[in-house]
Motif scaffolding. Sequence first.
Motif, PDB file in Angstrom:
ATOM      1  N   ASP A   1     -16.864  10.585 -10.192  1.00 62.07           N
ATOM      2  CA  ASP A   1     -15.693  11.258  -9.999  1.00 62.07           C
ATOM      3  C   ASP A   1     -14.730  11.395 -11.398  1.00 62.07           C
ATOM      4  O   ASP A   1     -15.269  10.693 -12.339  1.00 62.07           O
ATOM      5  CB  ASP A   1     -14.851  10.935  -8.848  1.00 62.07           C
ATOM      6  N   ALA A   2     -13.553  11.920 -11.538  1.00 62.24           N
ATOM      7  CA  ALA A   2     -12.880  11.998 -12.573  1.00 62.24           C
ATOM      8  C   ALA A   2     -12.328  10.867 -13.238  1.00 62.24           C
ATOM      9  O   ALA A   2     -12.343  10.638 -14.647  1.00 62.24           O
ATOM     10  CB  ALA A   2     -11.585  13.049 -12.417  1.00 62.24           C
ATOM     11  N   ALA A   3     -12.338   9.700 -12.333  1.00 65.34           N
ATOM     12  CA  ALA A   3     -11.942   8.462 -12.822  1.00 65.34           C
ATOM     13  C   ALA A   3     -13.202   7.614 -13.209  1.00 65.34           C
ATOM     14  O   ALA A   3     -13.307   6.250 -13.482  1.00 65.34           O
ATOM     15  CB  ALA A   3     -11.072   7.590 -11.539  1.00 65.34           C
ATOM     16  N   GLY A   4     -14.524   8.308 -13.213  1.00 66.09           N
ATOM     17  CA  GLY A   4     -15.525   7.499 -13.745  1.00 66.09           C
ATOM     18  C   GLY A   4     -16.310   6.470 -12.630  1.00 66.09           C
ATOM     19  O   GLY A   4     -17.132   5.797 -12.682  1.00 66.09           O
ATOM     20  N   LYS A   5     -15.857   6.810 -11.414  1.00 68.22           N
ATOM     21  CA  LYS A   5     -16.207   6.009 -10.195  1.00 68.22           C
ATOM     22  C   LYS A   5     -17.511   6.782  -9.244  1.00 68.22           C
ATOM     23  O   LYS A   5     -17.321   7.971  -9.348  1.00 68.22           O
ATOM     24  CB  LYS A   5     -15.291   5.755  -9.304  1.00 68.22           C
ATOM     25  N   ALA A   6     -18.493   6.154  -9.193  1.00 63.73           N
ATOM     26  CA  ALA A   6     -19.564   6.624  -8.378  1.00 63.73           C
ATOM     27  C   ALA A   6     -19.197   6.982  -7.023  1.00 63.73           C
ATOM     28  O   ALA A   6     -18.576   6.306  -6.282  1.00 63.73           O
ATOM     29  CB  ALA A   6     -20.784   5.825  -8.429  1.00 63.73           C
ATOM     30  N   THR A   7     -19.587   8.340  -6.581  1.00 67.55           N
ATOM     31  CA  THR A   7     -19.036   8.962  -5.227  1.00 67.55           C
ATOM     32  C   THR A   7     -20.541   9.573  -4.730  1.00 67.55           C
ATOM     33  O   THR A   7     -21.405   9.837  -5.403  1.00 67.55           O
ATOM     34  CB  THR A   7     -18.084   9.544  -5.540  1.00 67.55           C
ATOM     35  N   ASP A   8     -20.252   9.845  -3.474  1.00 67.86           N
ATOM     36  CA  ASP A   8     -21.370  10.520  -2.709  1.00 67.86           C
ATOM     37  C   ASP A   8     -22.623   9.857  -2.816  1.00 67.86           C
ATOM     38  O   ASP A   8     -23.580  10.542  -3.410  1.00 67.86           O
ATOM     39  CB  ASP A   8     -21.374  12.015  -3.363  1.00 67.86           C
TER      40      ASP A   8
ATOM     41  N   GLY B   1     -32.047   1.768 -28.480  1.00 64.28           N
ATOM     42  CA  GLY B   1     -30.592   1.689 -29.150  1.00 64.28           C
ATOM     43  C   GLY B   1     -29.760   0.744 -28.170  1.00 64.28           C
ATOM     44  O   GLY B   1     -28.581   0.828 -28.475  1.00 64.28           O
ATOM     45  N   SER B   2     -30.052   0.299 -27.099  1.00 63.78           N
ATOM     46  CA  SER B   2     -29.363  -0.600 -26.088  1.00 63.78           C
ATOM     47  C   SER B   2     -29.861  -1.905 -26.436  1.00 63.78           C
ATOM     48  O   SER B   2     -30.726  -2.588 -26.999  1.00 63.78           O
ATOM     49  CB  SER B   2     -29.316  -0.026 -24.676  1.00 63.78           C
ATOM     50  N   GLU B   3     -29.071  -2.692 -25.255  1.00 62.84           N
ATOM     51  CA  GLU B   3     -29.749  -4.305 -25.254  1.00 62.84           C
ATOM     52  C   GLU B   3     -29.553  -4.586 -24.047  1.00 62.84           C
ATOM     53  O   GLU B   3     -28.713  -3.808 -22.978  1.00 62.84           O
ATOM     54  CB  GLU B   3     -29.066  -5.036 -26.175  1.00 62.84           C
ATOM     55  N   GLN B   4     -30.336  -5.736 -23.272  1.00 63.41           N
ATOM     56  CA  GLN B   4     -30.368  -6.033 -22.004  1.00 63.41           C
ATOM     57  C   GLN B   4     -28.981  -6.467 -21.499  1.00 63.41           C
ATOM     58  O   GLN B   4     -28.111  -6.827 -22.328  1.00 63.41           O
ATOM     59  CB  GLN B   4     -31.407  -7.258 -21.769  1.00 63.41           C
ATOM     60  N   GLY B   5     -28.625  -5.814 -20.239  1.00 63.14           N
ATOM     61  CA  GLY B   5     -27.332  -6.351 -19.771  1.00 63.14           C
ATOM     62  C   GLY B   5     -26.187  -5.244 -19.908  1.00 63.14           C
ATOM     63  O   GLY B   5     -25.044  -5.500 -19.536  1.00 63.14           O
ATOM     64  N   ARG B   6     -26.553  -4.113 -20.763  1.00 61.67           N
ATOM     65  CA  ARG B   6     -25.650  -3.273 -21.306  1.00 61.67           C
ATOM     66  C   ARG B   6     -25.545  -1.907 -20.428  1.00 61.67           C
ATOM     67  O   ARG B   6     -24.785  -0.940 -20.505  1.00 61.67           O
ATOM     68  CB  ARG B   6     -25.506  -2.933 -22.578  1.00 61.67           C
ATOM     69  N   VAL B   7     -26.482  -1.860 -19.342  1.00 58.95           N
ATOM     70  CA  VAL B   7     -26.558  -0.496 -18.614  1.00 58.95           C
ATOM     71  C   VAL B   7     -25.217  -0.574 -17.906  1.00 58.95           C
ATOM     72  O   VAL B   7     -24.649  -1.344 -17.419  1.00 58.95           O
ATOM     73  CB  VAL B   7     -27.540  -0.708 -17.696  1.00 58.95           C
ATOM     74  N   ASP B   8     -24.604   0.651 -17.794  1.00 59.66           N
ATOM     75  CA  ASP B   8     -23.283   1.152 -17.359  1.00 59.66           C
ATOM     76  C   ASP B   8     -23.363   2.267 -16.587  1.00 59.66           C
ATOM     77  O   ASP B   8     -23.109   3.252 -17.015  1.00 59.66           O
ATOM     78  CB  ASP B   8     -22.115   1.200 -18.336  1.00 59.66           C
ATOM     79  N   HIS B   9     -23.885   2.299 -15.267  1.00 57.15           N
ATOM     80  CA  HIS B   9     -24.461   3.146 -14.548  1.00 57.15           C
ATOM     81  C   HIS B   9     -24.024   3.088 -12.835  1.00 57.15           C
ATOM     82  O   HIS B   9     -25.033   2.727 -12.337  1.00 57.15           O
ATOM     83  CB  HIS B   9     -25.743   3.517 -14.837  1.00 57.15           C
ATOM     84  N   GLY B  10     -22.697   3.372 -12.515  1.00 59.86           N
ATOM     85  CA  GLY B  10     -22.218   3.221 -11.219  1.00 59.86           C
ATOM     86  C   GLY B  10     -22.720   1.856 -10.778  1.00 59.86           C
ATOM     87  O   GLY B  10     -22.461   0.851 -11.410  1.00 59.86           O
ATOM     88  N   PRO B  11     -23.164   1.798  -9.664  1.00 60.58           N
ATOM     89  CA  PRO B  11     -23.708   0.514  -9.194  1.00 60.58           C
ATOM     90  C   PRO B  11     -24.741  -0.161  -9.886  1.00 60.58           C
ATOM     91  O   PRO B  11     -24.912  -1.450  -9.606  1.00 60.58           O
ATOM     92  CB  PRO B  11     -24.122   0.818  -7.471  1.00 60.58           C
TER      93      PRO B  11
END
Length: 719
Positions: free
Chosen positions: A153-160, A267-277
Amino acid sequence: MADLIVRFKKPTTWANSVHIHYWNTHPHGQGSIWPGVPMEQVDGWLIHRFAGVEAASFVFNDLQGRQSGDLHRDRSGWYTEDGHWHDQQPRSAATASAPARSSTRPEAAPRIKTEASGRPDFREETIYFLLTTRFYDGDPSNNFFCRDRIRFDAAGKATDPHWRGDFKGLIRRLDYIRDLGFTAIWITPPIENRSGLDYHGYHGYDWTRIDPRLESPDATYQDLINEAHARGIKIIQDVVINHSCQYGIRGKVWIDHLPIKYYVPQGSEQGRVDHGPYQGNLGNYAWPNRDDIDNPLAPDWYRERHARDPEGVEPLTDPKTGEILPKPGYEPGRFFGIDANTLDPAWYHQDGFICGGDWESIYPLQHKHLAGDCIDLATEREKVKDYIIGSINRYLDMGVDALRIDTVKHIERDNLLEYVNAWKAHKPGLFVFGENLVKGYGWGDLGGGDNGPSQIRPWWYTRLGHDPRDPTSGGDSGFPQLDFGLFSTFRDNLSRGSFEGIGRVLEMDWIYGNATELVTFLQNHDVGPDNDFRFRFKGEQWMAAAAYNLLWTVRGIPCLYFGEEIEFMKGAPQDVIGNDDTLDTTGRAYFGDHIDDAHIATTQDHPLYRHLRRLNRIRRAIPALQKAPMSQLAEWGSGLSFVRDWNQGESYAVVGLTIGGGQDISVSGVRDGIYRDAVTGDEITAQGGNLSFHVKGNSAGIYVLEGPGKIGEDGVYLR
Ligand SMILES: [Ca+2]
Ligand SMILES: [Ca+2]
């Protein structure tokens, strides 16, 4: 007019509280809402009086899943548990259990359907098709987000959440489906799935288990089956035979890959995933160790990591390459894909993935992998057959009433019929139909502009012969198909407000084993009748109404895709198209907001809801509309007329349909006698084999010989 009084001697195995659910009373065309009204106990009989009614259709039920077949009565009488009507009260139980010939007039054969034939005839049903996860959420605690296509959603929260609707919600809304008049529900495959986007059920991982994201402690699959049966609703289970998910099958076969929790994007590193749950890594967030697979056949190194290291930080050596993980950008295919060269040949075909030219070619279509998450099973091998046939038998034992088979054209016909016939042998009378997706008439080698051979087309699977140019080289296989041929014409006619071309496709009905068993539809989760075959129907409401008039009166079993009754997500793509699409923008959006307590009344007041409800009642009352072949077919673009004659006049209907404006319709070569229109109640006498009547725009004339008269109330379109 005398009242119609029916009395019923219930079997001793029934519960004490018995209801009578009725419809199509004559002359008023009234009906009850399931389960109907309670019956009174008088002198050992259950009794119901229909005031001011001459005739009615009804079913007795005990609210515990036991019920009579559909009954019809045009005079008062006594009904005994042996399935016989008596004009006078039978003297004793002994009298009641014997056919009391002296006191009964012979009943017309279809009146006591299931008792008389011993087997259900699925053509009597109409089908409501739904994606369980997108229909109604009864238990938020089993909701689950797939890795792919998360909506924020607009606030960056995973919905539906993708897995949202469930059996508990479906049970709560069975009465909604029943009120709409459907008697069978086709649910997406309920077995346990596994993939990055598996909410639809077509990525099977364990055929022996129901996916826990559908069940609740007080709403199991068995509960769903029982609750549906208690309402006179049948359950159609969707079955995938052609492929498994890309992770193999739990306890049966392992497909080599790396645990997803060790995947780190470039380009990332372990522990850095930011994907809802999915925080830290993409492993399954619902499992304590964040793995995706719990297959006991996995090698030791995999099972060892399955049991610990949820953050995926301990060094792991890829046994295939010797590389040390986690390592940013390391080969995504090792985590999410398969190596087509290392599959177990006892379980999987060895021919790689389908590509462009393979889609109209028999061997590659049937032996190559459909997609990265659909790995082609060696369906002709014994292990696969034993596993899938045995797993599904258990659901048949639980009470599943019918099966819908997925991706039919990807399995060679005679091989596929081994499965179908095994299930029919396990449960005699079982109805099984298939999905053979084709965009076009699908006549194969018979022409009609088809680029593909007959062996991958719907008609081939309904037949037993082996001549691709001659459907009559073999009889009926007993395996009808979804009617993609008729559907495909809707792109060029119904979607433009015309019936033009419908006559041409119906005249080819002879190619099918039995055209009256085809399952017909306007759209489904994959296709819609627009120019690209990919959107929810976006035509005008009156075009949809005319489409339903057609589907509910021509041969075949009509199937509605959930939400059509309110033009839900009209014009949206049936499935995700663009890279950023999420389910809420598609035809698979969550439907529950329209049928929660606050909104269900509005939904049930929609003109198409009321239209479909009435069509279901009309079809349910007229056996000819359910089962008869078509004859005297005429089609002239803005109209269509035909006759449906069941059992040489036993149930006989003359139908005229209009799309656009009203029309005068004449049909010749019909039986003489008195006809009553189920839509208007008009009564007309046919003499000299001619029947002429007027049909208003986008309506139907359904003139039934010696028919019951008007059924239901006028609406916007049927009037
Ligand atoms: Ca849920
Ligand atoms: Ca195959």
